[in-house]
Design a protein around this motif. Structure first.
Motif, mmCIF file in Angstrom:
data_model
loop_
_atom_site.group_PDB
_atom_site.id
_atom_site.type_symbol
_atom_site.label_atom_id
_atom_site.label_comp_id
_atom_site.label_asym_id
_atom_site.label_seq_id
_atom_site.Cartn_x
_atom_site.Cartn_y
_atom_site.Cartn_z
ATOM 1 N N ASN A 216 -0.193 15.526 3.148
ATOM 2 C CA ASN A 216 0.921 15.037 3.962
ATOM 3 C C ASN A 216 2.104 16.002 4.029
ATOM 4 O O ASN A 216 3.134 15.680 4.628
ATOM 5 N N ALA B 281 -1.013 6.602 2.616
ATOM 6 C CA ALA B 281 -1.729 6.339 3.869
ATOM 7 C C ALA B 281 -0.796 6.416 5.067
ATOM 8 O O ALA B 281 -1.203 6.818 6.158
ATOM 9 N N LYS C 140 -0.544 3.771 -2.706
ATOM 10 C CA LYS C 140 -1.596 3.977 -1.693
ATOM 11 C C LYS C 140 -1.069 3.754 -0.281
ATOM 12 O O LYS C 140 -1.416 4.487 0.650
#
Length: 417
Positions: free
Chosen positions: A227, A157, A153
């Protein structure tokens, strides 16, 4: 292709350590990709994961704990053709957490393998950033007080374009590693395994439990769609190629002979506003005018409204690898602040060192040769003391000659000094 494992340095992990399974999985990935050792660089740091670079016949760089990604970034920028794999434990992950965030944001074409066994296995089984709260270990109750990090995570992020979770025991681990290495961008695999030497001494963990734990987490199996973006080094080179070329600084002609042979070290001790750095720069330019190699090292002023009070200059006909001063030829003393910063220096000086001392500044006892300068009596401003001291030094033909100083002044200043 054949294995790239180093037959002269077989793995030395504890019996049952998952790191050895990861080692062989990585070797299989290299084999399947058809890579040779000179096409790969393995970058590691401290801990059991830091042994990886010795077990492969590849390029390798072993560095400080938590800093592996910084070395890898430099390698990739300098040698973009290399396949660079970084191995890091969950301990190094915590120590170098800021570097992980930067790597995720930057998207440089590196592969990070986190060998996550939930503790600092090499140093006593202390809790790490990934240790479950219910676990016991070398840190007593401290590990129960902090929430463990979800590496996947955090990476997503922070902008990682490829993120995956895996068990050290899954059969397709080599294929996942190959996918990560082939990916054009930053890739990270959180590989969870077992530490029999430390973690299992006080905790129960099996491959089946690792599989169950991974199923409870949000799936991460490779490219992260939100991303995906161009790889950093290719974009960097594209932008760099469009920039106007930088003009190189003009050289300084070597036309004088230094008054003494060999390495000459000088320390300037003053205070903020006395142009200590400028005087050091002038001395350095004077050295260049005699064809010498030059370094200047200055004290850093911590606060904004004060300035550096110490400057150390070395002039040498040889290349200067070590910039520390061990045997100064001259020490110029202009203010109490600089003396206080280097108070221990004076007791170690002998008669070979020349000390030019402002007559209104006290110094500790020294066996050095002292020449006092009455700057105050001659109405020389404090801002000009350093420059005046250089003139005294040149007048004595020590370290630099008058001709060297005059050449440096003309080079440094356009106006009359």
């Amino acid at each position: 292709m054949t294995s790239l494992l180093n037959k002269n340095r077989p793995p030395v992990f504890c019996p049952g350590c998952s790191h050895e399974r990861i080692l062989h999985a990585l070797d299989k990935a290299f084999e399947h990709m058809g890579l040779q050792g000179n096409q790969i660089a393995i970058v590691s740091d401290i801990g059991c994961s830091g042994l990886f670079d010795t077990f492969f016949n590849t390029h390798a760089l072993h560095g400080l704990h938590g800093r592996a990604l910084t070395y890898a970034a430099g390698l990739k920028m300098a040698r973009p053709e290399l396949n660079i794999v970084v191995t890091m434990g969950d301990g190094g992950l915590g120590i170098g957490g800021a570097h992980l965030l930067a790597a995720c944001r930057r998207n440089l074409n590196l592969t990070l393998l986190i060998l996550n066994n939930f503790n600092f296995g090499m140093t006593g089984g202390q809790f790490s950033p990934t240790t479950p709260c219910h676990s016991s270990g070398g840190s007593g109750f401290l590990g129960m007080m902090e929430k463990p990090v979800d590496v996947g995570k955090v990476a997503v992020a922070a902008g990682a374009s490829f993120a995956a979770r895996a068990s050290a025991y899954q059969k397709d681990l080599p294929a996942l590693m190959e996918q990560a290495i082939r990916f054009k961008g930053f890739s990270i695999i959180d590989i969870q395994g077992i530490c029999p030497g430390r973690y299992l001494k006080q905790n129960k963990l099996t491959p089946k439990q690792i599989d169950e734990n991974l199923k409870q987490l949000s799936p991460l199996n490779g490219p992260v769609p939100e991303n995906i973006r161009p790889e950093y080094s290719s974009v960097y080179r594209e932008h760099a190629a469009s920039q106007e070329p930088v003009n190189l600084p003009e050289g300084i002609e070597a036309r004088f002979r230094p008054p003494q042979p060999g390495r000459q070290e000088v320390i300037l001790l003053g205070s903020a506003g006395q142009r200590i750095l400028t005087a050091g720069e002038i001395l350095g330019i004077a050295g260049l005018s005699a064809g010498l190699n030059v370094t200047q090292k200055n004290d850093y002023n911590v606060t904004v409204l004060t300035g550096p009070s110490v400057s150390e200059i070395i002039l040498s006909p040889e290349k200067i690898d070590y910039t520390g001063i061990t045997s100064p030829a001259a020490v110029i003393v202009l203010a109490p602040e600089g003396v206080a910063r280097r108070e221990d220096l004076f007791g170690n000086l002998d008669h070979k060192t020349l000390v030019i001392q402002a007559s209104d500044v006290e110094i500790p006892f020294t066996r050095a040769k002292i020449v006092q300068a009455d700057f105050k009596g001659k109405r020389i401003k404090k801002t000009d003391r350093a420059l005046a001291a250089l003139r005294i030094l040149a007048g004595m033909n020590r370290v630099l000659s008058p001709e060297m100083l005059d050449a440096a002044l003309k080079e440094r200043f356009k106006e009359k000094i």
